[in-house]
Design a protein around this motif. Structure first.
Motif, PDB file in Angstrom:
ATOM      1  N   THR A   7       0.830  -1.208   0.000  1.00 33.72           N
ATOM      2  CA  THR A   7       0.000   0.000   0.000  1.00 33.72           C
ATOM      3  C   THR A   7       0.862   1.254   0.000  1.00 33.72           C
ATOM      4  OG1 THR A   7      -0.153  -0.077   2.403  1.00 33.72           O
ATOM      5  CG2 THR A   7      -1.966  -1.079   1.154  1.00 33.72           C
ATOM      6  N   GLN A   8       2.029   1.208   0.635  1.00 33.11           N
ATOM      7  CA  GLN A   8       2.867   2.403   0.750  1.00 33.11           C
ATOM      8  C   GLN A   8       3.558   2.732  -0.563  1.00 33.11           C
ATOM      9  OE1 GLN A   8       3.521  -0.519   2.287  1.00 33.11           O
ATOM     10  NE2 GLN A   8       5.704  -0.917   2.331  1.00 33.11           N
ATOM     11  N   ASP A   9       3.884   4.005  -0.736  1.00 33.76           N
ATOM     12  CA  ASP A   9       4.589   4.481  -1.918  1.00 33.76           C
ATOM     13  C   ASP A   9       6.011   3.923  -1.916  1.00 33.76           C
ATOM     14  OD1 ASP A   9       5.004   5.829  -4.281  1.00 33.76           O
ATOM     15  OD2 ASP A   9       4.931   7.836  -3.418  1.00 33.76           O
ATOM     16  N   PHE A  10       6.678   4.033  -3.043  1.00 33.29           N
ATOM     17  CA  PHE A  10       8.079   3.618  -3.155  1.00 33.29           C
ATOM     18  C   PHE A  10       8.911   4.805  -3.623  1.00 33.29           C
ATOM     19  CE2 PHE A  10       5.762   2.416  -7.003  1.00 33.29           C
ATOM     20  CZ  PHE A  10       6.491   3.043  -8.003  1.00 33.29           C
ATOM     21  N   ASP A  11      10.191   4.770  -3.291  1.00 34.28           N
ATOM     22  CA  ASP A  11      11.115   5.813  -3.702  1.00 34.28           C
ATOM     23  C   ASP A  11      11.944   5.280  -4.863  1.00 34.28           C
ATOM     24  OD1 ASP A  11      12.539   8.460  -3.100  1.00 34.28           O
ATOM     25  OD2 ASP A  11      14.172   6.982  -3.155  1.00 34.28           O
ATOM     26  N   LEU A  12      11.750   5.861  -6.029  1.00 34.98           N
ATOM     27  CA  LEU A  12      12.414   5.383  -7.233  1.00 34.98           C
ATOM     28  C   LEU A  12      13.933   5.371  -7.091  1.00 34.98           C
ATOM     29  CD1 LEU A  12      12.195   4.429 -10.156  1.00 34.98           C
ATOM     30  CD2 LEU A  12      12.144   6.836 -10.842  1.00 34.98           C
ATOM     31  N   SER A  13      14.504   6.441  -6.583  1.00 37.57           N
ATOM     32  CA  SER A  13      15.960   6.514  -6.435  1.00 37.57           C
ATOM     33  C   SER A  13      16.497   5.415  -5.532  1.00 37.57           C
ATOM     34  CB  SER A  13      16.373   7.872  -5.868  1.00 37.57           C
ATOM     35  OG  SER A  13      16.069   8.889  -6.772  1.00 37.57           O
ATOM     36  N   THR A  14      15.837   5.191  -4.431  1.00 39.67           N
ATOM     37  CA  THR A  14      16.271   4.150  -3.491  1.00 39.67           C
ATOM     38  C   THR A  14      16.178   2.769  -4.121  1.00 39.67           C
ATOM     39  OG1 THR A  14      15.585   5.498  -1.608  1.00 39.67           O
ATOM     40  CG2 THR A  14      15.830   3.126  -1.215  1.00 39.67           C
ATOM     41  N   GLU A  15      15.051   2.498  -4.772  1.00 40.07           N
ATOM     42  CA  GLU A  15      14.840   1.185  -5.396  1.00 40.07           C
ATOM     43  C   GLU A  15      15.908   0.907  -6.455  1.00 40.07           C
ATOM     44  OE1 GLU A  15      12.825  -0.960  -4.199  1.00 40.07           O
ATOM     45  OE2 GLU A  15      11.329   0.236  -3.133  1.00 40.07           O
ATOM     46  N   LEU A  16      16.176   1.892  -7.316  1.00 44.19           N
ATOM     47  CA  LEU A  16      17.165   1.689  -8.376  1.00 44.19           C
ATOM     48  C   LEU A  16      18.582   1.584  -7.820  1.00 44.19           C
ATOM     49  CD1 LEU A  16      15.831   3.963 -11.257  1.00 44.19           C
ATOM     50  CD2 LEU A  16      15.449   1.518 -10.854  1.00 44.19           C
ATOM     51  N   ALA A  17      18.883   2.355  -6.791  1.00 42.16           N
ATOM     52  CA  ALA A  17      20.220   2.271  -6.171  1.00 42.16           C
ATOM     53  C   ALA A  17      20.448   0.885  -5.577  1.00 42.16           C
ATOM     54  CB  ALA A  17      20.375   3.350  -5.101  1.00 42.16           C
ATOM     55  N   GLN A  18      19.442   0.337  -4.924  1.00 47.09           N
ATOM     56  CA  GLN A  18      19.578  -1.008  -4.344  1.00 47.09           C
ATOM     57  C   GLN A  18      19.734  -2.066  -5.430  1.00 47.09           C
ATOM     58  OE1 GLN A  18      16.123  -1.362  -1.807  1.00 47.09           O
ATOM     59  NE2 GLN A  18      17.091  -0.218  -0.150  1.00 47.09           N
ATOM     60  N   LEU A  19      18.982  -1.913  -6.501  1.00 44.13           N
ATOM     61  CA  LEU A  19      19.074  -2.862  -7.610  1.00 44.13           C
ATOM     62  C   LEU A  19      20.446  -2.775  -8.272  1.00 44.13           C
ATOM     63  CD1 LEU A  19      17.204  -4.932  -8.976  1.00 44.13           C
ATOM     64  CD2 LEU A  19      16.503  -3.132 -10.541  1.00 44.13           C
ATOM     65  N   ARG A  20      20.937  -1.568  -8.447  1.00 47.77           N
ATOM     66  CA  ARG A  20      22.234  -1.351  -9.086  1.00 47.77           C
ATOM     67  C   ARG A  20      23.388  -1.871  -8.230  1.00 47.77           C
ATOM     68  NH1 ARG A  20      26.351  -1.659 -11.139  1.00 47.77           N
ATOM     69  NH2 ARG A  20      27.566  -0.103 -12.246  1.00 47.77           N
ATOM     70  N   ALA A  21      23.299  -1.718  -6.946  1.00 45.02           N
ATOM     71  CA  ALA A  21      24.372  -2.139  -6.042  1.00 45.02           C
ATOM     72  C   ALA A  21      24.545  -3.651  -5.992  1.00 45.02           C
ATOM     73  CB  ALA A  21      24.098  -1.596  -4.636  1.00 45.02           C
ATOM     74  N   ALA A  22      23.602  -4.381  -6.525  1.00 46.46           N
ATOM     75  CA  ALA A  22      23.633  -5.838  -6.424  1.00 46.46           C
ATOM     76  C   ALA A  22      24.706  -6.496  -7.277  1.00 46.46           C
ATOM     77  CB  ALA A  22      22.260  -6.412  -6.805  1.00 46.46           C
ATOM     78  N   ASP A  23      25.153  -5.829  -8.360  1.00 37.52           N
ATOM     79  CA  ASP A  23      26.088  -6.500  -9.258  1.00 37.52           C
ATOM     80  C   ASP A  23      26.886  -5.471 -10.067  1.00 37.52           C
ATOM     81  OD1 ASP A  23      27.390  -8.095 -11.168  1.00 37.52           O
ATOM     82  OD2 ASP A  23      25.671  -9.436 -11.368  1.00 37.52           O
ATOM     83  N   PRO A  24      28.205  -5.472  -9.951  1.00 39.54           N
ATOM     84  CA  PRO A  24      29.020  -4.500 -10.700  1.00 39.54           C
ATOM     85  C   PRO A  24      29.069  -4.781 -12.202  1.00 39.54           C
ATOM     86  CG  PRO A  24      30.432  -5.983  -9.460  1.00 39.54           C
ATOM     87  CD  PRO A  24      29.017  -6.288  -9.053  1.00 39.54           C
ATOM     88  N   LYS A  25      28.553  -5.920 -12.668  1.00 40.95           N
ATOM     89  CA  LYS A  25      28.532  -6.238 -14.098  1.00 40.95           C
ATOM     90  C   LYS A  25      27.384  -5.560 -14.826  1.00 40.95           C
ATOM     91  CE  LYS A  25      30.345 -10.832 -13.236  1.00 40.95           C
ATOM     92  NZ  LYS A  25      29.730 -11.206 -11.974  1.00 40.95           N
ATOM     93  N   ILE A  26      26.464  -4.950 -14.080  1.00 39.09           N
ATOM     94  CA  ILE A  26      25.294  -4.311 -14.685  1.00 39.09           C
ATOM     95  C   ILE A  26      25.747  -3.165 -15.578  1.00 39.09           C
ATOM     96  CG2 ILE A  26      23.239  -2.898 -14.193  1.00 39.09           C
ATOM     97  CD1 ILE A  26      22.928  -4.577 -11.602  1.00 39.09           C
TER      98      ILE A  26
END
Length: 167
Positions: A7-26
């Motif tokens: 139900t709660q909103d999401f923060d686009l910057s936070t979500e993408l930063a977490q996704l990006r931090a998962a793998d340096p090959k991205i």
């Protein structure tokens, strides 16, 4: 595979930063953010309420992402979908995909949102000056899905159906 219905909103910057931090090959992150419009089929919309079938919805989203991962060499994918009452301009959905290259990421992101719009069990009810109305699936969504050579095999195929409580 990160799938969230909330139900709660999401923060686009936070979500993408977490996704990006998962793998340096991205090498590519492609995202789509869907928002509530204040107009639908020429009618003013004061609010949209999204309902879902807990458990079934998450499973359908997981299946859709798994299908994308079979078609393209992705590193990861994220789907965050909101439910409950939402006002115009509110964020509804985030689909984000990571891959080595942009082509795969763009295609997979589009694939996921096309399937989500037609195959995931979500129901939309709009509040308009004429009263509440359930939103049926759009022909354009079916056309978008067809370009992937798809039928209703992924998920439940119930996106256009109304929940029993609304019947």
């Amino acid at each position: 595979m990160p799938i969230r219905v909330q139900t709660q909103d999401f923060d686009l910057s936070t979500e993408l930063a977490q996704l990006r931090a998962a793998d340096p090959k991205i090498g590519a992150i492609v995202c789509f953010v869907g928002t509530v419009r204040d107009l639908s089929d020429g009618v003013d919309v004061a609010e949209m309420e999204l309902e879902h079938y807990p458990g079934m919805t998450e499973k359908a989203l997981e299946e859709i992402v798994a299908q994308a991962k079979l078609r393209w060499p992705l590193f990861d994918a994220l789907v965050v979908h909101r439910v409950g009452p939402l006002k115009p301009l509110a964020q509804i959905v985030l689909v984000a995909v990571t891959a080595a290259h942009r082509g795969e990421a763009f295609a997979a992101c589009e694939f996921i949102i096309d399937y989500l719009k037609t195959q995931a069990p979500f129901w939309k009810k709009e509040q308009t000056p004429q009263g509440a109305r359930w939103v049926d699936a759009r022909v354009t969504d079916d056309v978008a899905l067809a370009k992937w050579g798809a039928e209703t095999s992924v998920g439940s195929g119930t996106a256009a159906c109304k929940p029993e409580s609304a019947a």
